[in-house]
Motif scaffolding. Structure first.
Motif, short mmCIF file in Angstrom:
data_model
loop_
_atom_site.label_atom_id
_atom_site.label_comp_id
_atom_site.label_asym_id
_atom_site.label_seq_id
_atom_site.Cartn_x
_atom_site.Cartn_y
_atom_site.Cartn_z
N ALA A 167 7.47 -3.28 8.47
CA ALA A 167 6.11 -3.83 8.62
C ALA A 167 5.78 -4.79 7.48
O ALA A 167 5.24 -5.89 7.72
CB ALA A 167 5.09 -2.69 8.67
N CYS A 168 6.11 -4.39 6.26
CA CYS A 168 5.85 -5.27 5.11
C CYS A 168 6.55 -6.61 5.26
O CYS A 168 5.96 -7.68 5.05
CB CYS A 168 6.33 -4.58 3.81
SG CYS A 168 5.17 -3.43 3.12
N ALA A 224 1.10 -0.39 3.85
CA ALA A 224 2.56 -0.33 4.01
C ALA A 224 3.26 -0.66 2.69
O ALA A 224 4.26 -0.02 2.32
CB ALA A 224 3.01 -1.28 5.11
N ALA A 249 5.65 -2.02 14.09
CA ALA A 249 6.38 -1.31 13.02
C ALA A 249 5.42 -0.44 12.22
O ALA A 249 5.74 0.70 11.85
CB ALA A 249 7.08 -2.32 12.12
N TYR A 250 4.24 -0.95 11.95
CA TYR A 250 3.23 -0.20 11.20
C TYR A 250 2.83 1.06 11.96
O TYR A 250 2.76 2.15 11.38
CB TYR A 250 2.02 -1.09 10.95
CG TYR A 250 0.89 -0.42 10.20
CD1 TYR A 250 0.86 -0.41 8.81
CD2 TYR A 250 -0.16 0.20 10.89
CE1 TYR A 250 -0.17 0.20 8.11
CE2 TYR A 250 -1.19 0.83 10.21
CZ TYR A 250 -1.20 0.83 8.83
OH TYR A 250 -2.23 1.45 8.15
N ALA A 265 4.93 -6.71 13.61
CA ALA A 265 4.50 -6.03 12.37
C ALA A 265 3.59 -4.86 12.69
O ALA A 265 3.73 -3.76 12.12
CB ALA A 265 3.78 -7.02 11.46
N ARG A 266 2.66 -5.08 13.64
CA ARG A 266 1.75 -4.00 14.02
C ARG A 266 2.50 -2.85 14.67
O ARG A 266 2.17 -1.67 14.44
CB ARG A 266 0.67 -4.55 14.97
CG ARG A 266 -0.29 -5.52 14.30
CD ARG A 266 -1.08 -6.31 15.33
NE ARG A 266 -1.85 -7.40 14.71
CZ ARG A 266 -2.30 -8.46 15.36
NH1 ARG A 266 -2.04 -8.60 16.67
NH2 ARG A 266 -2.98 -9.39 14.72
N SER A 284 -3.48 -3.34 6.67
CA SER A 284 -2.26 -2.61 7.08
C SER A 284 -1.10 -2.98 6.17
O SER A 284 -0.31 -2.12 5.75
CB SER A 284 -1.92 -2.95 8.53
OG SER A 284 -2.94 -2.54 9.40
N TRP A 285 -1.00 -4.24 5.86
CA TRP A 285 0.06 -4.70 4.95
C TRP A 285 -0.09 -4.03 3.58
O TRP A 285 0.89 -3.56 2.99
CB TRP A 285 -0.04 -6.22 4.83
CG TRP A 285 1.04 -6.88 4.01
CD1 TRP A 285 2.13 -6.30 3.42
CD2 TRP A 285 1.11 -8.27 3.67
NE1 TRP A 285 2.87 -7.23 2.75
CE2 TRP A 285 2.27 -8.45 2.89
CE3 TRP A 285 0.29 -9.38 3.97
CZ2 TRP A 285 2.65 -9.71 2.39
CZ3 TRP A 285 0.67 -10.62 3.47
CH2 TRP A 285 1.83 -10.79 2.69
N ASP A 307 -5.02 -6.89 9.47
CA ASP A 307 -3.58 -6.85 9.22
C ASP A 307 -3.28 -6.87 7.72
O ASP A 307 -2.30 -6.29 7.27
CB ASP A 307 -2.89 -8.02 9.91
CG ASP A 307 -2.88 -7.87 11.42
OD1 ASP A 307 -2.65 -6.73 11.89
OD2 ASP A 307 -3.11 -8.86 12.12
N TRP A 358 7.50 1.44 7.43
CA TRP A 358 6.69 0.71 6.47
C TRP A 358 7.38 -0.53 5.91
O TRP A 358 6.76 -1.57 5.74
CB TRP A 358 6.28 1.64 5.32
CG TRP A 358 5.64 2.93 5.75
CD1 TRP A 358 6.10 4.19 5.52
CD2 TRP A 358 4.42 3.08 6.50
NE1 TRP A 358 5.24 5.12 6.07
CE2 TRP A 358 4.19 4.47 6.66
CE3 TRP A 358 3.48 2.19 7.03
CZ2 TRP A 358 3.09 4.99 7.34
CZ3 TRP A 358 2.39 2.70 7.71
CH2 TRP A 358 2.20 4.07 7.86
#
Length: 544
Positions: free
Chosen positions: A21-22, A45, A12-13, A9-10, A41-42, A38, A18
């Motif tokens: 990542a979500c 995204a 992809a972020y 996920a990180r 970040s979520w 995180d 996006w």
């Protein structure tokens, strides 16, 4: 297992993928606890992919997780960006609550030296600016600029420069304000650590400002830059709709109507449920349909714009004018002018008001509007505004000073061509033809009309093609509308300038009694009962 998913996920972020990542953050959340960083970040995204509820939930959790861990600055960061997002989404009370929450956290922990004190000045400055208190807004913006330098925070610097530039423009220092916004956009496009949420916001803010001050060149440049920024992030949902509508506006202005229609369709597809781009796209679709002569589709589009809160003026009033409902058109555009609060919106209404007022025989009202437009055009170097002001001045003056009108109209046509704005340039040619005809230069008038017709035909402006054809036929046959005699046409033209019977008699070397008889005959033939209605007929049939 959870850690592996979080690593993906990180990644992809970091790669600005996006949506992926979500999905990965969501997957990790279902298998265990997600760290506060995180969750932030979520939240970002999710915001950038149009998942507003998911974004808000993640950021709320991040704020409380940071607070439980004693990370005051981090908790304030999550609260601020959440507050800004919901405020700009149209939930100011909820946004104010989150800004107050951040302030309370700082106060309760007795943190006075914090960059978030600077960030929390931004909504105060926004409130002052939109409330018309430019002095306070400028003071706050300058304070935020100083704090951004002290803390070395790029996001705060961008917010400060945006606020300061907007206030300068609102105070009348347009060139200084635009220069500061240009500087800010260089920072946004080159700095690596500016938040994508903020980057998108200021792109749209600057493009809207360029539109407000009629700076087509700047607007075109920054719209192209925003298009590239959006293209580099295929999952992006916010900002893309407005970007596409602004591009459609520029394409329509510069004559690429088919491409503009395609961009409007894309904007409608890309816009989120609460995106202001929906109303903008509906309005622009109505404009294209009106110019092409599909009045039913145009009216439907304007109604759709109104349903989502976008005022359909002056387009709807101009549609009513095209439908020969002149009184309705004039009432609508007058109402819009009386209600409008922003100077930029008023300026966008004035050219249409001039056209409609002339058609309604309200020459004095049209002249007042043209004067206002000209005065504003003299205050700033905006070619689009200058062209509109010159055209309005020429249209108003044709009946009383055709030679003077011709000079203004030729300057307007050149300005439209330089932009380039072929439809407006062609409309100017029609007015030039009428001025030439009033001066007895029928050869030049015919050439101008044929040039205008060619441009209208190329664009697909069917109503304007029909208008030119009518003018050409009338010229070829030497016919006069309403069955008026040549002398009655001369008297009607004088009436349209606002002249009294006495002054008309002196100009045409007639007795007042003869002029009165001509006026009575004109009223009878045209089926009107007032000089203003006769004037409206003269403008509608291009007798002046």
């Amino acid at each position: 297992m959870v850690e592996d998913v979080l690593l993906m996920a990180r990644s992809a972020y970091a790669g600005r993928r996006w949506r992926v990542a979500c999905d990965l953050f969501d997957q990790a959340d279902g298998s265990g606890d997600v760290p506060a960083e995180d969750l932030e970040s979520w939240g970002l995204a999710a915001l950038l992919t149009g998942r507003d509820d998911e974004s808000d939930a993640a950021r709320e959790r991040a704020h409380h997780a940071h607070l439980r861990a004693g990370r005051v600055e981090d908790a304030c960061r999550a609260a601020f960006w959440l507050g800004l997002a919901v405020t700009l989404r149209g939930e100011p009370a909820r946004g104010a609550g989150w800004f107050a929450r951040a302030r309370t956290v700082l106060d309760e922990h007795r943190v006075t030296d914090s960059v978030w004190r600077g960030f929390l000045l931004v909504p105060q400055g926004m409130a002052a600016f939109f409330g018309g208190d430019l002095t306070s807004a400028l003071a706050i913006a300058e304070r935020v600029k100083a704090l951004s330098g002290r803390y070395g925070d790029q996001d705060l610097a961008v917010l400060a420069h945006n606020a300061h530039g907007q206030v300068l423009i609102g105070s009348g220092e347009v060139e200084a304000g635009l220069a500061e916004l240009d500087e800010m956009m260089v920072l946004v496009t080159t700095a690596q650590d500016v938040s994508p949420q903020l980057a998108g916001l200021v792109y749209c803010a600057v493009i809207d400002t360029c539109r407000d001050v009629f700076d087509v060149r700047r607007g075109r440049e920054w719209t192209a830059a925003l298009s590239r920024w959006c293209a580099a992030q295929p999952d992006l949902v916010p900002y893309r709709g407005q970007c596409t509508v602004h591009r459609a506006e520029i394409l329509q202005l510069t004559g690429s109507w088919a491409e503009a229609a395609r961009e409007i369709d894309r904007a409608s597809e890309r816009a989120g449920a609460r995106d202001p781009a929906i109303g903008m796209a509906c309005y622009q679709r109505g404009e294209l349909h009106r110019l092409r002569g599909d009045y039913a589709a145009s009216e439907a589009a304007y109604r759709d714009a109104l349903l989502v809160g976008h005022d359909p003026q002056p387009g709807l009033a101009l549609l009513r004018l095209a439908q020969h409902r002149t009184d309705v058109a004039l009432a609508a555009v007058r109402r819009a002018l009386d209600e409008v609060s922003r100077p930029a919106l008023r300026l966008r209404l004035l050219p249409g008001y001039v056209e409609i007022a002339l058609a309604a025989g309200d020459v004095a009202g049209a002249r007042t509007a043209a004067d206002e437009l000209g005065a504003e055009a003299g205050r700033r170097p905006a070619p689009l505004l200058r062209a509109a002001a010159l055209q309005a001045r020429g249209a108003v003056d044709i009946s009383r000073d055709a030679a003077g009108a011709l000079g203004a109209l030729r300057a307007a046509r050149s300005a439209w061509q330089d932009i380039p704005a072929p439809y407006h340039a062609a409309r100017c040619r029609v007015l030039i033809a009428l001025a030439c005809r009033a001066l007895g230069d029928t050869d030049t008038a015919e050439l101008e009309l044929h040039a205008a017709r060619w441009a209208f035909d190329e664009l697909g402006a069917a109503p304007d093609v029909a208008t030119v054809d009518q003018l050409v036929r009338r010229s070829a046959k030497g016919s006069r509308p309403g069955g008026l005699t040549l002398r009655e046409v001369e008297v009607l033209r004088a009436v349209a300038t606002g002249a009294t019977n006495r002054s008309i008699a002196a100009t045409l070397f007639l007795s007042e009694k003869t002029v009165a008889r001509h006026v009575a005959n004109i009223f009878t033939k045209l089926g009107v009962t007032s000089r203003s209605a006769a004037t409206a007929f003269a403008y509608r049939h291009h007798l002046i």
